[in-house]
Design a protein around this motif. Sequence first.
Motif, PDB file in Angstrom:
ATOM      1  N   LEU A 190       0.819  -1.210   0.000  1.00  0.00           N
ATOM      2  CA  LEU A 190       0.000   0.000   0.000  1.00  0.00           C
ATOM      3  C   LEU A 190       0.853   1.259   0.000  1.00  0.00           C
ATOM      4  CD1 LEU A 190      -2.928  -0.979   2.395  1.00  0.00           C
ATOM      5  CD2 LEU A 190      -2.891  -0.986  -0.112  1.00  0.00           C
ATOM      6  N   ALA A 191       2.048   1.185   0.588  1.00  0.00           N
ATOM      7  CA  ALA A 191       2.958   2.332   0.549  1.00  0.00           C
ATOM      8  C   ALA A 191       3.463   2.573  -0.873  1.00  0.00           C
ATOM      9  CB  ALA A 191       4.127   2.112   1.503  1.00  0.00           C
ATOM     10  N   LEU A 192       3.745   1.485  -1.587  1.00  0.00           N
ATOM     11  CA  LEU A 192       4.155   1.619  -2.989  1.00  0.00           C
ATOM     12  C   LEU A 192       3.040   2.290  -3.792  1.00  0.00           C
ATOM     13  CD1 LEU A 192       6.231  -0.490  -1.913  1.00  0.00           C
ATOM     14  CD2 LEU A 192       5.999  -1.679  -4.096  1.00  0.00           C
ATOM     15  N   LEU A 193       1.806   1.839  -3.542  1.00  0.00           N
ATOM     16  CA  LEU A 193       0.660   2.429  -4.234  1.00  0.00           C
ATOM     17  C   LEU A 193       0.501   3.910  -3.874  1.00  0.00           C
ATOM     18  CD1 LEU A 193      -2.155  -0.278  -4.080  1.00  0.00           C
ATOM     19  CD2 LEU A 193      -1.056   0.636  -6.124  1.00  0.00           C
ATOM     20  N   ASP A 194       0.745   4.231  -2.616  1.00  0.00           N
ATOM     21  CA  ASP A 194       0.640   5.629  -2.202  1.00  0.00           C
ATOM     22  C   ASP A 194       1.624   6.503  -2.970  1.00  0.00           C
ATOM     23  OD1 ASP A 194      -1.352   5.044  -0.388  1.00  0.00           O
ATOM     24  OD2 ASP A 194      -0.016   4.989   1.352  1.00  0.00           O
ATOM     25  N   ASP A 195       2.830   5.981  -3.231  1.00  0.00           N
ATOM     26  CA  ASP A 195       3.812   6.753  -4.000  1.00  0.00           C
ATOM     27  C   ASP A 195       3.299   7.032  -5.413  1.00  0.00           C
ATOM     28  OD1 ASP A 195       5.481   6.748  -1.826  1.00  0.00           O
ATOM     29  OD2 ASP A 195       6.891   5.273  -2.642  1.00  0.00           O
ATOM     30  N   VAL A 196       2.706   6.005  -6.021  1.00  0.00           N
ATOM     31  CA  VAL A 196       2.125   6.202  -7.355  1.00  0.00           C
ATOM     32  C   VAL A 196       1.015   7.249  -7.291  1.00  0.00           C
ATOM     33  CG1 VAL A 196       0.942   5.100  -9.282  1.00  0.00           C
ATOM     34  CG2 VAL A 196       2.694   3.834  -8.013  1.00  0.00           C
ATOM     35  N   GLU A 197       0.173   7.135  -6.274  1.00  0.00           N
ATOM     36  CA  GLU A 197      -0.986   8.018  -6.166  1.00  0.00           C
ATOM     37  C   GLU A 197      -0.588   9.473  -5.932  1.00  0.00           C
ATOM     38  OE1 GLU A 197      -4.850   9.553  -5.923  1.00  0.00           O
ATOM     39  OE2 GLU A 197      -3.896   7.879  -6.969  1.00  0.00           O
ATOM     40  N   VAL A 198       0.427   9.695  -5.099  1.00  0.00           N
ATOM     41  CA  VAL A 198       0.886  11.062  -4.832  1.00  0.00           C
ATOM     42  C   VAL A 198       1.289  11.752  -6.127  1.00  0.00           C
ATOM     43  CG1 VAL A 198       2.829  12.349  -3.868  1.00  0.00           C
ATOM     44  CG2 VAL A 198       1.574  10.763  -2.425  1.00  0.00           C
ATOM     45  N   VAL A 199       2.077  11.067  -6.936  1.00  0.00           N
ATOM     46  CA  VAL A 199       2.557  11.675  -8.180  1.00  0.00           C
ATOM     47  C   VAL A 199       1.421  11.763  -9.201  1.00  0.00           C
ATOM     48  CG1 VAL A 199       4.248  11.490 -10.030  1.00  0.00           C
ATOM     49  CG2 VAL A 199       4.886  10.846  -7.703  1.00  0.00           C
ATOM     50  N   ARG A 200       0.572  10.753  -9.242  1.00  0.00           N
ATOM     51  CA  ARG A 200      -0.565  10.786 -10.172  1.00  0.00           C
ATOM     52  C   ARG A 200      -1.458  12.000  -9.907  1.00  0.00           C
ATOM     53  NH1 ARG A 200      -5.713  10.134 -10.748  1.00  0.00           N
ATOM     54  NH2 ARG A 200      -5.931  10.056  -8.471  1.00  0.00           N
ATOM     55  N   ARG A 201      -1.732  12.271  -8.640  1.00  0.00           N
ATOM     56  CA  ARG A 201      -2.586  13.409  -8.298  1.00  0.00           C
ATOM     57  C   ARG A 201      -1.938  14.734  -8.690  1.00  0.00           C
ATOM     58  NH1 ARG A 201      -3.442  11.121  -3.108  1.00  0.00           N
ATOM     59  NH2 ARG A 201      -2.120  12.782  -2.270  1.00  0.00           N
ATOM     60  N   ARG A 202      -0.641  14.841  -8.469  1.00  0.00           N
ATOM     61  CA  ARG A 202       0.056  16.091  -8.763  1.00  0.00           C
ATOM     62  C   ARG A 202       0.154  16.363 -10.261  1.00  0.00           C
ATOM     63  NH1 ARG A 202       3.771  18.592  -5.336  1.00  0.00           N
ATOM     64  NH2 ARG A 202       4.289  19.758  -7.218  1.00  0.00           N
ATOM     65  N   LEU A 203       0.381  15.303 -11.044  1.00  0.00           N
ATOM     66  CA  LEU A 203       0.671  15.496 -12.464  1.00  0.00           C
ATOM     67  C   LEU A 203      -0.542  15.371 -13.375  1.00  0.00           C
ATOM     68  CD1 LEU A 203       4.069  13.592 -12.841  1.00  0.00           C
ATOM     69  CD2 LEU A 203       3.674  16.017 -12.368  1.00  0.00           C
ATOM     70  N   ALA A 204      -1.606  14.711 -12.898  1.00  0.00           N
ATOM     71  CA  ALA A 204      -2.783  14.464 -13.746  1.00  0.00           C
ATOM     72  C   ALA A 204      -2.363  13.926 -15.114  1.00  0.00           C
ATOM     73  CB  ALA A 204      -3.610  15.731 -13.889  1.00  0.00           C
ATOM     74  N   PRO A 205      -1.715  12.762 -15.162  1.00  0.00           N
ATOM     75  CA  PRO A 205      -1.174  12.257 -16.426  1.00  0.00           C
ATOM     76  C   PRO A 205      -2.261  11.906 -17.436  1.00  0.00           C
ATOM     77  CG  PRO A 205      -1.073  10.562 -14.720  1.00  0.00           C
ATOM     78  CD  PRO A 205      -1.483  11.825 -14.042  1.00  0.00           C
ATOM     79  N   VAL A 206      -1.862  11.948 -18.706  1.00  0.00           N
ATOM     80  CA  VAL A 206      -2.795  11.581 -19.780  1.00  0.00           C
ATOM     81  C   VAL A 206      -2.830  10.079 -19.990  1.00  0.00           C
ATOM     82  CG1 VAL A 206      -2.572  13.802 -20.941  1.00  0.00           C
ATOM     83  CG2 VAL A 206      -1.031  11.917 -21.571  1.00  0.00           C
ATOM     84  N   ALA A 207      -1.875   9.332 -19.404  1.00  0.00           N
ATOM     85  CA  ALA A 207      -1.850   7.872 -19.486  1.00  0.00           C
ATOM     86  C   ALA A 207      -0.974   7.339 -18.363  1.00  0.00           C
ATOM     87  CB  ALA A 207      -1.321   7.397 -20.843  1.00  0.00           C
ATOM     88  N   LEU A 208      -1.258   6.102 -17.956  1.00  0.00           N
ATOM     89  CA  LEU A 208      -0.466   5.399 -16.955  1.00  0.00           C
ATOM     90  C   LEU A 208       0.119   4.158 -17.613  1.00  0.00           C
ATOM     91  CD1 LEU A 208      -3.061   5.442 -14.011  1.00  0.00           C
ATOM     92  CD2 LEU A 208      -1.244   7.089 -14.435  1.00  0.00           C
ATOM     93  N   VAL A 209       1.430   3.994 -17.494  1.00  0.00           N
ATOM     94  CA  VAL A 209       2.118   2.853 -18.107  1.00  0.00           C
ATOM     95  C   VAL A 209       2.955   2.171 -17.034  1.00  0.00           C
ATOM     96  CG1 VAL A 209       3.734   2.097 -19.898  1.00  0.00           C
ATOM     97  CG2 VAL A 209       2.203   4.039 -20.334  1.00  0.00           C
ATOM     98  N   GLY A 210       2.939   0.841 -17.020  1.00  0.00           N
ATOM     99  CA  GLY A 210       3.744   0.092 -16.069  1.00  0.00           C
ATOM    100  C   GLY A 210       4.294  -1.163 -16.689  1.00  0.00           C
ATOM    101  N   ASP A 211       5.397  -1.609 -16.122  1.00  0.00           N
ATOM    102  CA  ASP A 211       6.143  -2.763 -16.638  1.00  0.00           C
ATOM    103  C   ASP A 211       6.177  -3.822 -15.541  1.00  0.00           C
ATOM    104  OD1 ASP A 211       8.486  -4.446 -16.975  1.00  0.00           O
ATOM    105  OD2 ASP A 211       9.277  -3.013 -18.406  1.00  0.00           O
ATOM    106  N   SER A 212       5.586  -5.009 -15.793  1.00  0.00           N
ATOM    107  CA  SER A 212       5.628  -6.135 -14.859  1.00  0.00           C
ATOM    108  C   SER A 212       5.023  -5.735 -13.510  1.00  0.00           C
ATOM    109  CB  SER A 212       7.072  -6.634 -14.737  1.00  0.00           C
ATOM    110  OG  SER A 212       7.136  -7.861 -14.054  1.00  0.00           O
ATOM    111  N   ALA A 213       5.810  -5.717 -12.432  1.00  0.00           N
ATOM    112  CA  ALA A 213       5.271  -5.293 -11.140  1.00  0.00           C
ATOM    113  C   ALA A 213       4.724  -3.870 -11.227  1.00  0.00           C
ATOM    114  CB  ALA A 213       6.358  -5.375 -10.067  1.00  0.00           C
ATOM    115  N   GLY A 214       5.387  -3.027 -11.988  1.00  0.00           N
ATOM    116  CA  GLY A 214       4.914  -1.656 -12.156  1.00  0.00           C
ATOM    117  C   GLY A 214       3.573  -1.586 -12.859  1.00  0.00           C
TER     118      GLY A 214
END
Length: 272
Positions: A114-138
């Motif tokens: 959940l801490a890993l997810l929180d890191d993703v969420e913090v940056v996602r909220r700040r940047l409002a990305p047009v797409a989310l991309v992840g590799d394997s675990a990411g």
Amino acid sequence: MTIDDFAERFQAGLDAMATMPMNQARRHYDELCASFAGPVPATIAVTDEVIDGVGVRRYRPHLGAEGVVLYAHGGGFTIGSVESHQGVAAGLAQALGREVVSLNYRLMPEACYLALLDDVEVVRRRLAPVALVGDSAGARLVLDAARRAADDSPLGLVYPLLGTPSDTSLGPDAPLLSRQDVLAAWSMIAEQARRIRDDLPASRAIECLAVEHDPLTPPLLATLDEWRRCHHQVGVHMAEGMLHGALHARSSLPAMEAAWRAFRRALAAHLD
């Protein structure tokens, strides 16, 4: 380079990590992955910064289009960084013609899932990305982060861990990734991952890159069939004869490069 050459060299690097302390193993993994990547194109500006306590690396193409793409590296939730997957993130920025922000999220076991997810969420909220991309675990991380936030941005998933892996759902062992490897990774996140409802993604535009020889591929294809039946727009780009992790060496592996190119084109089409 053949896929067998890549597998032999990459496995030797993984084997060497087995007796190393975690910090040394992580540095070794970064160097191993980076050894297959070429230099960052001169048209891409690279800068490091911290966003609300989370380290990121920005890849800005010259004259890039508006909008940021958020990228989460792989590494089984325990290894990997912006260094290990620089070649992937830079290549994505160049192909999409948009800024890519690569996350240096916290790693297990020092941090929980959940801490890993929180890191993703913090940056996602700040940047409002047009797409989310992840590799394997990411890829699992960006998918679960999007689910938690009901984010309907397009998703780009590279050989992701989808659903609940089990002895019956996984495909056969493959070089570089065994069924036991997958189950061990799942056991680390299962308790907390199950707290996130395994709902359909809010996004109806999803592109997936898969490889033929990977125990994650059968459950991936089964899950994508379910999403299609629910009227999601899902693309699958299969790299025939390739292995989990081969994206690092795509410039030397024509089948991997062709699937990667198709994946990027399809993702770009959702951003225009």
